[in-house]
Design a protein around this motif. Structure first.
Motif, PDB file in Angstrom:
ATOM      1  N   LEU B 279      35.308  87.789   9.436  1.00 31.67           N
ATOM      2  CA  LEU B 279      34.548  88.970   9.869  1.00 31.67           C
ATOM      3  C   LEU B 279      33.111  88.582  10.182  1.00 31.67           C
ATOM      4  O   LEU B 279      32.511  89.068  11.139  1.00 31.67           O
ATOM      5  N   GLU B 281      32.135  85.661  11.207  1.00 27.49           N
ATOM      6  CA  GLU B 281      32.171  84.915  12.470  1.00 27.49           C
ATOM      7  C   GLU B 281      32.308  85.860  13.649  1.00 27.49           C
ATOM      8  O   GLU B 281      31.648  85.685  14.672  1.00 27.49           O
ATOM      9  N   ALA B 282      33.195  86.867  13.489  1.00 29.02           N
ATOM     10  CA  ALA B 282      33.392  87.819  14.578  1.00 29.02           C
ATOM     11  C   ALA B 282      32.072  88.508  14.916  1.00 29.02           C
ATOM     12  O   ALA B 282      31.721  88.658  16.092  1.00 29.02           O
ATOM     13  N   ALA B 283      31.343  88.887  13.894  1.00 29.76           N
ATOM     14  CA  ALA B 283      30.073  89.583  14.127  1.00 29.76           C
ATOM     15  C   ALA B 283      29.056  88.648  14.774  1.00 29.76           C
ATOM     16  O   ALA B 283      28.365  89.021  15.729  1.00 29.76           O
ATOM     17  N   LEU B 284      28.992  87.416  14.269  1.00 31.41           N
ATOM     18  CA  LEU B 284      28.044  86.457  14.863  1.00 31.41           C
ATOM     19  C   LEU B 284      28.389  86.196  16.320  1.00 31.41           C
ATOM     20  O   LEU B 284      27.511  86.124  17.190  1.00 31.41           O
ATOM     21  N   ALA B 285      29.690  86.099  16.606  1.00 32.96           N
ATOM     22  CA  ALA B 285      30.113  85.785  17.973  1.00 32.96           C
ATOM     23  C   ALA B 285      29.830  86.939  18.927  1.00 32.96           C
ATOM     24  O   ALA B 285      29.843  86.758  20.140  1.00 32.96           O
TER      25      ALA B 285
END
Lengths: 319, 397
Positions: B279, B281-285
């Motif tokens: 989650l 990583e998803a937000a950072l991406a």
């Protein structure tokens, strides 16, 4: 620009640290590898569109952009995992990265939107240019880079604390972008991701209430909502069943006109179905970093590859 | 053949001898018959299809039920153990309930083992003995908890009347009935409330620093927090008292906050650890700066867990006596102002009243203790309920 200027260390304590240009290079790139010449030859066959440098502050429209990686090397701590990989990912094209596990495909992909550096010990050398603008340079902050170059992960990862609608809009919320017509955006993104008809009556339900394939399409819709110019996909179908895989592939083909797509896949048929260009990564022997053995048009790579190892891999003789 | 298959094979042989292996397994979780039957026959695909056709008259076989032999063994062992203990008591003139219980349990387990050993293998007997032992230990724990609660409830219910909850001790004395704990409840809520208002945000921010930012000082801070978790509560009281040597509810709150911070910080850090990295990583991406990853994704995802952590911290603070006695002391009167003058609280009320000779005062102390116990019970139930709801929402897939 010389190689020395390209090399920089991306070992940061804090991923939010945005300016690393001042850091000295810690590992000098090794002398020319045999593959570079080959790549140059393969890439030369692809017509090179004229690239306009993008203004550093604009968010960029939805137009696709060319992503060019030059001599990218990567390390985890002192272990080198990628060796001088160069690849042009053309606008309006789907580029597939293929190769056996552990050959650095995913690492290469994560370097393309600066997700590599989220890992503490990760380092990178070389340059990646988005329409001529260095994404590791001063012109773009790391958050701007990631907004323009979106990413879909291997495992569907919708935000459990948000509804379907909120998941689609999460990128705007997370990057602090204003949007005038959110309802239209939600509908547009879900339609492009091929999910709208399935969820239009339950937009306020939790994102985890969907099936695995739907969750992955929700993640694609979420990535589209920030209007990226490039979308990176890290084995987006490996956790999905064949039916969901087909829907996701159709989605990829639909959005490829507007967005440059780079996809990592272990599925040869999938690479052939969806991609225009292909790059074959390989670790030649244990302990050696991965390289791009061959890159070029997908038809070429699968039907008459220049390298016998590519031939062996795409025909299923190993890997 | 998997290990599960092998063990179910053993079940069959055990059953043949009339004994049932119930290692850590109640009758409710007994294995169902049909599945095993299918396993036995699934040599060829044809046979499996055959079995499936006859599914209509398929009825579950009772497995793992208590058979008469087992009942006989348990009864015999119990009777023998009781006889032995009674005989020993009469002969040696042993006294004391505790020694009676311990002796009974030990002899019961021994006799039972011997009885089972008569009719079956050593492994099965050991298995049954372990099962019995675990049941006994579990029952002892539950019994002692029930005993504590029952004892306090019995003693406290005498004075716990509606009037007790709405009066203070202004007019009541050691021998004059009436009076109540309203002033103590107000004091407790103010002190714990102020402590929580300060400690919970600080703790959650510390946990975010430790786990999300992993800053340079993280190791040192984690070490300090772990050390503070073992801080004797009286030391917290002494510290605050030495800084502000006067009585006020706010000082009690300060001492309680010192005690709450390590507990809530450590629990919160564990909760943040349960938020999947995918989650983040998803937000950072998506182009999120890290502070938005924390505020928009990590904290909302961990919300119910953090709430549980906070409630557990409050439950720990509400029963503290020593630091409160040193910093807010006690009072017979309502003092709504936590900033000055001594203030009563439920633990200090109970402490002050149990130390007198008056039966009435003692009853009041027990009533306050019961009230405190009920508050903690409610807080824990809330924590469990919220925690379970959060786990469901995270959709363990």
């Amino acid at each position: 620009m010389s190689f020395d200027q390209f090399e920089r260390e991306v070992a940061t304590q804090d991923p939010s640290l945005e300016d690393w240009n001042g850091l000295p290079p810690i590992v000098a790139a090794e002398p020319d590898s045999w593959s570079s010449g080959l790549i140059a030859r393969e890439i030369a066959k692809v017509p090179v569109p004229s690239t306009q440098p993008m203004p550093g502050t604009s968010l960029g429209s939805g137009s696709p952009a060319t992503l060019a990686a030059t001599d990218v090397s990567a390390w985890f701590g002192s272990r080198k995992v990628l060796q001088r990989c160069s690849l042009r990912m053309e606008a309006r094209q789907v580029t597939a990265l293929i190769g056996p596990s552990g050959c650095g495909k995913s690492t290469f992909l994560r370097i393309l939107n600066r997700m590599h550096e989220v890992i503490r010990v990760a380092k990178v050398a070389g340059s990646v240019e988005l329409d001529g603008v260095d994404i590791y340079g001063r012109e773009l902050s790391v958050t701007q880079v990631r907004m323009r170059i979106g990413m879909v992960f291997q495992k569907p990862n919708p935000f459990p604390a948000m509804s379907i609608r909120e998941n689609v809009l999460a990128g705007l919320k997370l990057s602090g972008t204003k949007s005038t017509d959110r309802d239209a955006l939600v509908e547009e993104c879900l339609t492009r991701a091929g999910l709208w008809t399935e969820v239009k009556d339950r937009l306020n339900e939790g994102g985890m209430s969907l099936s695995g394939g739907q969750q992955q399409r929700l993640c694609i819709a979420r990535s589209l909502a920030v209007r990226p110019r490039v979308l990176l996909m890290d084995e987006p179908c490996s956790a999905l069943d064949p039916i969901s895989t087909r829907v996701v592939e159709e989605t990829i083909q639909q959005i490829a006109d507007d967005i440059t797509i780079v996809i990592v896949t272990h599925n040869m048929q999938q690479a052939q179905r969806v991609s225009h260009q292909c790059a074959f990564f390989l670790v030649e022997e244990q302990g050696v970093p991965g390289r791009i053995v061959e890159a070029g048009a997908t038809d070429h790579l699968f039907n008459q590859p220049s390298d016998e190892r590519t031939l062996a891999y795409v025909t299923g003789r190993f890997g | 053949m998997t290990s599960a298959d092998i063990s179910s094979g053993e079940v069959l042989t055990d059953e043949a001898s009339g004994a049932v292996p119930t290692m850590l397994r109640g009758p409710a979780t007994a294995r169902k018959g049909p599945r095993r039957r299918r396993r036995v026959h699934s040599v060829t695909s044809e046979v499996v299809a055959d079995i499936q056709d006859s599914d209509d008259d398929d009825s579950p076989r009772s497995v793992g039920r208590t058979t008469s032999a087992v009942v006989v063994e348990y009864t015999l062992a119990t009777l023998t153990a009781v006889n032995l203990v009674v005989a020993l008591r009469m002969l040696l003139d042993w006294g004391g309930l505790l020694s009676f219980v311990v002796l009974f349990l030990v002899s019961f387990i021994c006799f039972h083992y011997a009885l089972v050993r008569q009719s079956s293998t050593k492994e099965l007997a050991a298995d049954r003995m372990t099962t019995t032992l675990i049941w006994v230990i579990g029952a002892l724990v539950v019994a002692s908890l029930m005993w504590i609660f029952g004892f306090v409830a019995l003693k406290g219910v005498k004075q716990l009347r509606p009037g007790f909850l709405v009066r203070d001790m202004r007019t009541a004395g050691p021998n004059t009935p009436g009076g109540g704990v309203l002033h103590s409840m107000v004091g407790s809520f103010e002190q714990v409330g102020i402590a929580a208002a300060f400690a919970i945000p600080v703790s959650i921010l510390t946990a975010v620093y430790l786990h999300e930012l992993e800053g340079r000082m993280a190791r040192a801070i984690r070490f300090i927090v772990e050390g503070l978790a073992g801080l004797p509560s009286i030391v917290a009281g002494l510290l605050i008292f030495s800084i502000w040597p006067r009585y006020a509810g706010i000082h009690a709150a300060e001492a309680l906050a010192i005690l709450m911070i390590p507990t809530v910080t450590r629990t919160s850090e564990e909760i943040l650890r349960t938020v999947p990295d995918s989650l983040r990583e998803a937000a950072l991406a998506l182009g999120a700066p890290q502070w938005r990853v924390v505020t928009r994704v990590v904290l909302p995802t961990a919300k119910s867990g953090l709430l549980t952590a906070s409630i557990l911290g409050i439950a720990r603070a509400i029963g503290e006596t020593a630091p409160v006695l040193l910093t807010a002391f006690d009072s017979k009167f309502m003092n709504k102002n936590p900033l000055k003058e001594p203030q009563s609280s439920l633990p200090t009320f109970a402490y002050g009243n149990i130390r007198t000779q008056s039966v009435l005062q003692n009853d009041r102390a027990w009533a306050a203790a019961l009230l405190l116990l009920l508050f903690v019970l409610v807080l824990f139930t809330m924590a469990r309920w919220i925690g379970a709801r959060g786990a469901k929402r995270l959709g363990r897939n």
